[in-house]
Design a protein around this motif. Structure first.
Motif, mmCIF file in Angstrom:
data_model
loop_
_atom_site.group_PDB
_atom_site.id
_atom_site.type_symbol
_atom_site.label_atom_id
_atom_site.label_comp_id
_atom_site.label_asym_id
_atom_site.label_seq_id
_atom_site.Cartn_x
_atom_site.Cartn_y
_atom_site.Cartn_z
ATOM 1 N N MET A 195 14.527 -123.906 -3.827
ATOM 2 C CA MET A 195 14.010 -124.229 -2.499
ATOM 3 C C MET A 195 12.507 -124.469 -2.600
ATOM 4 S SD MET A 195 14.671 -124.716 0.709
ATOM 5 C CE MET A 195 16.298 -124.218 1.074
ATOM 6 N N ALA A 196 12.012 -125.531 -1.987
ATOM 7 C CA ALA A 196 10.593 -125.875 -2.041
ATOM 8 C C ALA A 196 9.757 -124.827 -1.318
ATOM 9 C CB ALA A 196 10.361 -127.235 -1.388
ATOM 10 N N THR A 197 8.601 -124.508 -1.901
ATOM 11 C CA THR A 197 7.702 -123.557 -1.258
ATOM 12 C C THR A 197 6.321 -124.158 -1.043
ATOM 13 O OG1 THR A 197 7.120 -122.609 -3.394
ATOM 14 C CG2 THR A 197 8.875 -121.515 -2.151
ATOM 15 N N ASP A 198 6.208 -125.473 -1.101
ATOM 16 C CA ASP A 198 4.954 -126.136 -0.803
ATOM 17 C C ASP A 198 4.891 -126.358 0.709
ATOM 18 O OD1 ASP A 198 2.520 -127.585 -1.137
ATOM 19 O OD2 ASP A 198 3.685 -129.432 -0.921
ATOM 20 N N ASN A 221 2.884 -127.955 2.778
ATOM 21 C CA ASN A 221 2.698 -129.322 3.271
ATOM 22 C C ASN A 221 3.992 -130.126 3.188
ATOM 23 O OD1 ASN A 221 0.002 -128.937 3.934
ATOM 24 N ND2 ASN A 221 -0.657 -129.415 1.865
ATOM 25 N N GLU A 222 4.736 -129.936 2.113
ATOM 26 C CA GLU A 222 6.008 -130.647 1.964
ATOM 27 C C GLU A 222 7.017 -130.175 3.015
ATOM 28 O OE1 GLU A 222 9.709 -130.787 -1.163
ATOM 29 O OE2 GLU A 222 7.712 -130.378 -1.969
ATOM 30 N N ILE A 223 7.056 -128.887 3.249
ATOM 31 C CA ILE A 223 7.986 -128.328 4.228
ATOM 32 C C ILE A 223 7.639 -128.826 5.630
ATOM 33 C CG2 ILE A 223 8.761 -126.180 5.318
ATOM 34 C CD1 ILE A 223 8.232 -124.884 2.494
ATOM 35 N N ARG A 239 4.087 -115.002 -0.502
ATOM 36 C CA ARG A 239 5.338 -114.987 -1.266
ATOM 37 C C ARG A 239 6.462 -114.216 -0.570
ATOM 38 N NH1 ARG A 239 5.674 -117.174 -5.582
ATOM 39 N NH2 ARG A 239 4.151 -117.761 -7.096
ATOM 40 N N LYS A 240 6.534 -114.341 0.747
ATOM 41 C CA LYS A 240 7.598 -113.700 1.521
ATOM 42 C C LYS A 240 8.752 -114.652 1.794
ATOM 43 C CE LYS A 240 4.553 -110.494 3.934
ATOM 44 N NZ LYS A 240 4.045 -110.079 5.258
ATOM 45 N N THR A 241 8.683 -115.851 1.237
ATOM 46 C CA THR A 241 9.718 -116.849 1.519
ATOM 47 C C THR A 241 10.522 -117.206 0.271
ATOM 48 O OG1 THR A 241 8.156 -118.646 1.138
ATOM 49 C CG2 THR A 241 8.394 -117.863 3.411
ATOM 50 N N ASP A 242 10.381 -116.448 -0.787
ATOM 51 C CA ASP A 242 11.053 -116.780 -2.045
ATOM 52 C C ASP A 242 12.575 -116.843 -1.914
ATOM 53 O OD1 ASP A 242 8.584 -116.962 -3.206
ATOM 54 O OD2 ASP A 242 8.656 -114.985 -4.141
ATOM 55 N N ARG A 243 13.131 -116.084 -0.992
ATOM 56 C CA ARG A 243 14.592 -116.042 -0.843
ATOM 57 C C ARG A 243 15.121 -116.921 0.293
ATOM 58 N NH1 ARG A 243 15.593 -109.590 -1.631
ATOM 59 N NH2 ARG A 243 14.736 -109.491 -3.728
ATOM 60 N N VAL A 244 14.257 -117.716 0.892
ATOM 61 C CA VAL A 244 14.681 -118.574 2.002
ATOM 62 C C VAL A 244 15.617 -119.656 1.472
ATOM 63 C CG1 VAL A 244 13.919 -120.258 3.712
ATOM 64 C CG2 VAL A 244 12.631 -118.145 3.378
ATOM 65 N N LYS A 245 16.813 -119.735 2.056
ATOM 66 C CA LYS A 245 17.785 -120.752 1.652
ATOM 67 C C LYS A 245 17.787 -121.927 2.630
ATOM 68 C CE LYS A 245 21.086 -117.598 -0.606
ATOM 69 N NZ LYS A 245 20.344 -117.159 -1.639
ATOM 70 N N SER A 246 17.513 -121.637 3.905
ATOM 71 C CA SER A 246 17.503 -122.687 4.931
ATOM 72 C C SER A 246 16.235 -122.541 5.772
ATOM 73 C CB SER A 246 18.740 -122.557 5.828
ATOM 74 O OG SER A 246 18.564 -123.310 7.008
ATOM 75 N N TRP A 247 15.354 -123.538 5.683
ATOM 76 C CA TRP A 247 14.113 -123.482 6.462
ATOM 77 C C TRP A 247 14.414 -123.520 7.950
ATOM 78 C CZ3 TRP A 247 10.069 -121.476 4.565
ATOM 79 C CH2 TRP A 247 9.818 -121.566 3.197
ATOM 80 N N ARG A 248 15.426 -124.261 8.339
ATOM 81 C CA ARG A 248 15.785 -124.330 9.757
ATOM 82 C C ARG A 248 16.142 -122.938 10.285
ATOM 83 N NH1 ARG A 248 18.137 -128.283 13.490
ATOM 84 N NH2 ARG A 248 19.431 -127.158 14.961
#
Length: 186
Positions: free
Chosen positions: A1-4, A6-8, A53-62
């Motif tokens: 999963m992207a963690t940039d 600006n890209e998100i 770094r609290k989003t490392d396990r995010v599977k769905s940004w929505r």
């Protein structure tokens, strides 16, 4: 999963806006402007959470963003007892989209006004401390409120955030007064 970040934002910000508004509208009695404030605050939280770094396990940004929105709307609803609400039965999606498009066009025309840009630049160049420092740290150096509180000797991040919000309100008033004096806006 992207963690940039600006890209998100590039991929999701505009695409999620209308479903986000509708989601909160269906579940809370919160007006459009407050929902949009919540939406922007959610994206600020996303940026901070990516940095920490609290989003490392995010599977769905929505799902993640809607969950953050739900939590903020719950907090907002408990602070405001008599919130005006959207009338679900009479909600007109076309009217909503029309209002949003008109607001975007108005904002774009205002943002591209060279006189307004000059006034804004002038007013921003005269921001006194502590506002100058706290805004520079937060928006340009992208420091967390916790770090800003430590550097500027505030008791905690909440205190620093209160100061930042007051500074933004003062700047907003200064800019509005300046553009009204010059006849740029009514």
């Amino acid at each position: 999963m992207a963690t940039d970040y600006n890209e998100i934002v590039h991929r999701n910000f505009e695409e999620m806006k209308t479903p986000f508004v509708n989601f909160l509208r269906k579940n809370f009695k919160i007006n459009y402007d407050d929902i949009m404030d919540i939406y922007v605050n959610v994206w600020i939280d996303v940026r901070d959470n990516i940095r920490n770094r609290k989003t490392d396990r995010v599977k769905s940004w929505r799902s993640y963003i809607f969950n953050l929105g739900w939590k903020q709307a719950c907090k907002f609803a408990t602070r405001k007892r008599d919130i005006p609400c959207f009338d679900d039965e009479n909600f007109d999606r076309e009217e909503f989209e029309k209002k949003y498009t008109e607001e975007q066009e108005t904002e774009n025309s205002i943002y591209n006004d060279p006189d307004l840009k000059r006034v804004l630049a002038t007013e921003l160049s005269y921001i006194p401390d502590p506002c100058n420092k706290i805004l520079r740290y937060y928006y340009f150096e992208e420091c967390s409120m916790k770090n800003i509180a430590e550097v500027m000797n505030y008791s905690n991040s909440r205190s620093a955030n209160v100061v930042r919000n007051r500074c933004l309100e003062r700047i907003k008033q200064r800019v509005l007064n300046a553009v009204r004096r010059l006849g740029i806006l009514d």
